[in-house]
Design a protein around this motif. Structure first.
Motif, PDB file in Angstrom:
ATOM      1  N   GLY A   6     -32.466  33.521  16.224  1.00  0.00           N
ATOM      2  CA  GLY A   6     -33.339  33.588  17.380  1.00  0.00           C
ATOM      3  C   GLY A   6     -34.058  34.921  17.436  1.00  0.00           C
ATOM      4  N   PRO A   7     -35.226  34.994  18.092  1.00  0.00           N
ATOM      5  CA  PRO A   7     -36.001  36.245  18.141  1.00  0.00           C
ATOM      6  C   PRO A   7     -35.174  37.400  18.685  1.00  0.00           C
ATOM      7  CG  PRO A   7     -37.283  34.412  18.992  1.00  0.00           C
ATOM      8  CD  PRO A   7     -35.888  33.899  18.812  1.00  0.00           C
ATOM      9  N   ARG A   8     -35.213  38.514  17.993  1.00  0.00           N
ATOM     10  CA  ARG A   8     -34.490  39.714  18.401  1.00  0.00           C
ATOM     11  C   ARG A   8     -35.458  40.884  18.460  1.00  0.00           C
ATOM     12  NH1 ARG A   8     -29.733  40.038  14.098  1.00  0.00           N
ATOM     13  NH2 ARG A   8     -29.823  42.199  14.805  1.00  0.00           N
ATOM     14  N   PRO A   9     -35.309  41.762  19.443  1.00  0.00           N
ATOM     15  CA  PRO A   9     -36.230  42.903  19.555  1.00  0.00           C
ATOM     16  C   PRO A   9     -36.203  43.823  18.353  1.00  0.00           C
ATOM     17  CG  PRO A   9     -34.970  42.608  21.584  1.00  0.00           C
ATOM     18  CD  PRO A   9     -34.368  41.696  20.572  1.00  0.00           C
ATOM     19  N   ASP A  10     -35.085  43.822  17.596  1.00  0.00           N
ATOM     20  CA  ASP A  10     -35.015  44.706  16.432  1.00  0.00           C
ATOM     21  C   ASP A  10     -35.531  44.027  15.177  1.00  0.00           C
ATOM     22  OD1 ASP A  10     -33.017  42.892  15.920  1.00  0.00           O
ATOM     23  OD2 ASP A  10     -31.461  44.373  15.518  1.00  0.00           O
ATOM     24  N   ALA A  11     -36.052  42.789  15.301  1.00  0.00           N
ATOM     25  CA  ALA A  11     -36.629  42.031  14.187  1.00  0.00           C
ATOM     26  C   ALA A  11     -35.613  41.729  13.096  1.00  0.00           C
ATOM     27  CB  ALA A  11     -37.836  42.760  13.596  1.00  0.00           C
ATOM     28  N   GLY A  12     -34.319  41.896  13.392  1.00  0.00           N
ATOM     29  CA  GLY A  12     -33.296  41.596  12.404  1.00  0.00           C
ATOM     30  C   GLY A  12     -33.241  40.136  12.034  1.00  0.00           C
ATOM     31  N   ASP A  13     -33.693  39.243  12.905  1.00  0.00           N
ATOM     32  CA  ASP A  13     -33.694  37.809  12.594  1.00  0.00           C
ATOM     33  C   ASP A  13     -34.752  37.468  11.553  1.00  0.00           C
ATOM     34  OD1 ASP A  13     -35.526  38.453  14.856  1.00  0.00           O
ATOM     35  OD2 ASP A  13     -36.143  36.381  14.535  1.00  0.00           O
ATOM     36  N   LEU A  14     -35.761  38.325  11.395  1.00  0.00           N
ATOM     37  CA  LEU A  14     -36.811  38.070  10.404  1.00  0.00           C
ATOM     38  C   LEU A  14     -36.463  38.673   9.048  1.00  0.00           C
ATOM     39  CD1 LEU A  14     -40.013  38.756  12.555  1.00  0.00           C
ATOM     40  CD2 LEU A  14     -39.117  36.540  11.841  1.00  0.00           C
ATOM     41  N   PHE A  15     -35.769  39.789   9.057  1.00  0.00           N
ATOM     42  CA  PHE A  15     -35.463  40.461   7.802  1.00  0.00           C
ATOM     43  C   PHE A  15     -34.034  40.213   7.337  1.00  0.00           C
ATOM     44  CE2 PHE A  15     -39.183  42.465   9.432  1.00  0.00           C
ATOM     45  CZ  PHE A  15     -39.936  42.754   8.317  1.00  0.00           C
ATOM     46  N   CYS A  16     -33.236  39.602   8.208  1.00  0.00           N
ATOM     47  CA  CYS A  16     -31.924  39.096   7.804  1.00  0.00           C
ATOM     48  C   CYS A  16     -31.035  40.157   7.190  1.00  0.00           C
ATOM     49  CB  CYS A  16     -32.085  37.935   6.822  1.00  0.00           C
ATOM     50  SG  CYS A  16     -33.141  36.607   7.448  1.00  0.00           S
ATOM     51  N   ILE A  17     -31.047  41.331   7.746  1.00  0.00           N
ATOM     52  CA  ILE A  17     -30.160  42.362   7.212  1.00  0.00           C
ATOM     53  C   ILE A  17     -28.972  42.574   8.133  1.00  0.00           C
ATOM     54  CG2 ILE A  17     -31.966  43.555   5.946  1.00  0.00           C
ATOM     55  CD1 ILE A  17     -32.239  45.499   8.193  1.00  0.00           C
ATOM     56  N   GLY A  18     -28.972  41.855   9.273  1.00  0.00           N
ATOM     57  CA  GLY A  18     -27.792  41.794  10.119  1.00  0.00           C
ATOM     58  C   GLY A  18     -27.441  43.069  10.842  1.00  0.00           C
TER      59      GLY A  18
END
Length: 646
Positions: A630-642
């Protein structure tokens, strides 16, 4: 010898005495309640009022918000007007000398007749105008009437003057009829004409205390010009601060400039003081003429809607003499602008680095120039030195932010979550700076003339306000994207869609908008001419592309070298379609980043596809759950680095 009955008589006499006393008391009580006068003015037993200067007042705990507080607004039926009463026990005292107990003769009648407005709920649609000066009344009533006629809020008007004019006379003199939809409250006490200044201040405190209990206003509006009493303004500040209710103080001659505030709903007006807007300018080398013109237009702007925002100017390594001389005498906030703290709201940053600037350097420097203190309410207005602003630009900024981010419709429909920015100018080309751009028409308009606001996924770098929450997300997104530069990425993420005639950070902003389905609000052509104009006569390419874009003689394709429109400043409401009312979300066209008309579903589908391709390109998304995607303010959901945090 004592009689044996002597002991028995004593308690008998005591019993008879007690019975007689009880009988007398019962008769007194009966006579008291039988003769209570029914025409005595209301005495407020609940809530109890704590005497004093008002600083120790605390309103009762607000009731739980009722489910019906946000139902569609209709013109209420007030069930008749309370009769004006005149105290019969008036005494002759010198003017301004009466300091007796405070009694409100008719306030209770009007407050008891407003159950339809949801005043028992802490969240409602009630707005209160208040005045003690008849000159201020005359200034506020047209605005209150207009706000009431919009039927977006319930408008209350509290009169706290020393005048003995009846409320019927007051309405008649000011030309107020039923079309205004104003609920009047006579908040004058007994002996209003000859009360002392101390009693007057206490009256304002006490009246607002009771009004708050029964009305729970979302905002209180007063005239803060020289027409109003200073004692009244100070008492209102004290009491509204105690009530935690925003006090909107209208400055001198602001009725025309602030006419747009009558179009807002109660949720927007409640957020009036919450907004914090910074202005950010990145000055390129050799642009002194552009920068000076921009700063002069800023200094001439009208900031009656708010204190002047903080201004940050990023200066290049080499500052020419003309710019340095101008900044030596440049005053911010400008003289005459309301600045209660008397703090200089100007920050100058002079860069040390003097070598060529890369795309990465430019993006990092730009995004590090601002950080929102509270992302939900702290925003940044990015201005190019090529821009010249209208005196009314800041009114439009505040109007649109309050309507499209804080209004009940924006929050309940969650459109505010999609809003990336608010542009002040209308581009003449698309992002490639080659294809011409034609604004769309409203999807609900039969007119072929495309003169309306619209949403476009393409961001802007000339004159645009970026919301704090989206700035935080852009900051994280660009940071993560720059970290992946060492890994090969598909062409969909490396090919430039934005012309090099615009700054490099705009490419990152476009990628984020495409992945999230965000959009920027653009004004109609008529409104844009009244807000900002982009001058191309002295255009300078961004530093990171300056060597590549040195134009050949006669080349006119240099990013905005053309003059995009002519600045035609005028009253803000006159430049807005529909009499100044901002269009609803469903009334505006929606364009994809490349200018194609799209539906909301199509935009969502494109965003899901783009985000999925981005996740696959970076890798590692198979380790994340659906919730983590789901959308996260840190954009971790797009770059998948957790990683957690920004």
């Amino acid at each position: 010898m004592r009689s044996p009955w002597a002991v028995a008589r004593a308690p008998q006499r005591k019993t008879l005495k007690r019975v007689a006393i009880a009988t007398v008391l019962l008769v007194i009580v009966f006579l008291f309640f039988s003769n209570i006068p029914t025409d005595v003015p209301i005495r407020y037993r609940r809530p109890g009022f704590i005497p004093g200067d008002g600083t120790n007042l605390r309103p009762p705990a607000p009731p739980r918000a009722m489910p019906g507080a946000n139902k569609p607004l209709r013109a209420p039926n007030w069930g008749g007007k309370p009769k004006d009463a005149t105290p019969k026990d008036r005494v002759s005292v010198p003017p301004g000398g009466y300091d007796g107990p405070i009694q409100f003769m008719t306030l209770g009648g009007s407050l008891s007749a407003i159950s339809d407005t949801g005043g028992d709920s802490a969240i409602n649609k009630n707005i209160v105008f208040a005045a003690s000066s008849l000159q201020s009344v005359a200034l506020l009533l047209p605005m209150a009437c207009q706000m009431g006629a919009e039927l977006r809020v319930y408008v209350h008007f509290a009169l706290m003057s020393r005048s003995e004019m009846t409320m019927d006379e007051f309405r008649q003199v000011n030309g107020v009829d039923e079309s205004c939809h104003i609920i009047f409250h006579d908040a004058r006490p007994d002996h209003a004409a000859d009360m002392s200044e101390v009693r007057f201040s206490k009256t304002v405190l006490r009246a607002m205390y009771h009004i708050n209990y029964y009305v729970h206003p979302q905002a209180v509006i007063v005239d803060a010009s020289s027409s109003e009493s200073g004692l009244f303004i100070e008492a209102m500040r004290v009491q509204t601060r105690s009530m935690s209710v925003p006090l909107l103080e209208l400055p001198e001659s602001s009725a025309q400039q602030l006419g747009w505030m009558t179009k807002l709903d109660s949720a927007s007006l409640a957020a009036w003081h919450k907004l914090n807007i910074d202005i950010l300018i990145h000055a390129a080398p050799g642009t002194s003429g552009n920068l000076i013109r921009l700063l002069k237009s800023l200094a001439a702007a009208d900031f009656s809607a708010s204190p002047a925002p903080h201004l940050t100017i990023e200066l290049p390594n080499k500052v020419d003499a003309a710019t340095a001389s101008f900044l030596d005498t440049f005053q911010w906030p400008p003289a005459g602008v309301y600045n209660p703290t008397n703090i200089r709201q100007l920050t100058l940053r002079h860069r040390i680095h003097h070598k060529g600037v890369t795309e990465e350097d430019s993006t990092i420097r730009f995004l590090e120039s601002f950080w929102p203190t509270q992302p939900k309410t702290s925003h940044v207005l990015v201005l190019s030195p090529q821009v010249e602003l209208s005196p009314w630009f800041f009114h439009y900024v505040k109007y649109t932010v309050l309507e499209y981010i804080h209004s009940t419709a924006a929050v309940t429909q969650q459109w505010d979550a999609r809003l990336f920015g608010i542009s002040l100018n209308l581009p003449s080309t698309q992002l490639d700076n080659i294809k011409p751009f034609t604004p769309p028409k409203s999807p609900k308009s039969a007119s072929p003339t495309p003169d309306t606001s619209f949403f476009w996924q393409a961001p802007n770098s000339n004159a645009v306000l970026y919301t704090g929450q989206k700035w935080v997300e852009l900051h994280a997104f660009a940071s993560r994207l720059l970290e992946t530069r060492q890994s090969p990425l598909p062409a969909i993420f490396t090919d430039k869609r934005v012309s090099k005639r615009f700054p490099s950070w705009l490419e990152h902003a476009l990628k984020l908008c495409r992945a999230r389905g965000y959009w920027t609000l653009y004004p109609s052509s008529m409104t844009a001419r009244n807000l900002a104009v982009v001058h191309g006569e002295l255009y300078r390419a961004p530093e990171e592309y300056e060597d590549e874009l040195r134009p050949a003689a006669g080349d006119s394709r240099t990013g905005g070298r053309r003059k995009e429109g002519i600045l035609a400043p005028g009253p803000l409401l006159d430049s807005l379609p529909g009499g100044g009312e901002l269009p609803g979300f469903d009334d505006m066209a929606l364009l994809a980043w490349d200018g194609r008309a799209m539906t909301l579903g199509e935009v969502d589908g494109m965003a899901d596809k783009y985000a999925g391709e981005l996740r696959r390109a970076i890798g590692g998304c198979e380790r994340l759950t659906v919730r983590e995607l789901g959308p996260r303010p840190d954009a971790g959901d797009l770059f998948c680095i957790g990683e957690e945090g920004v």
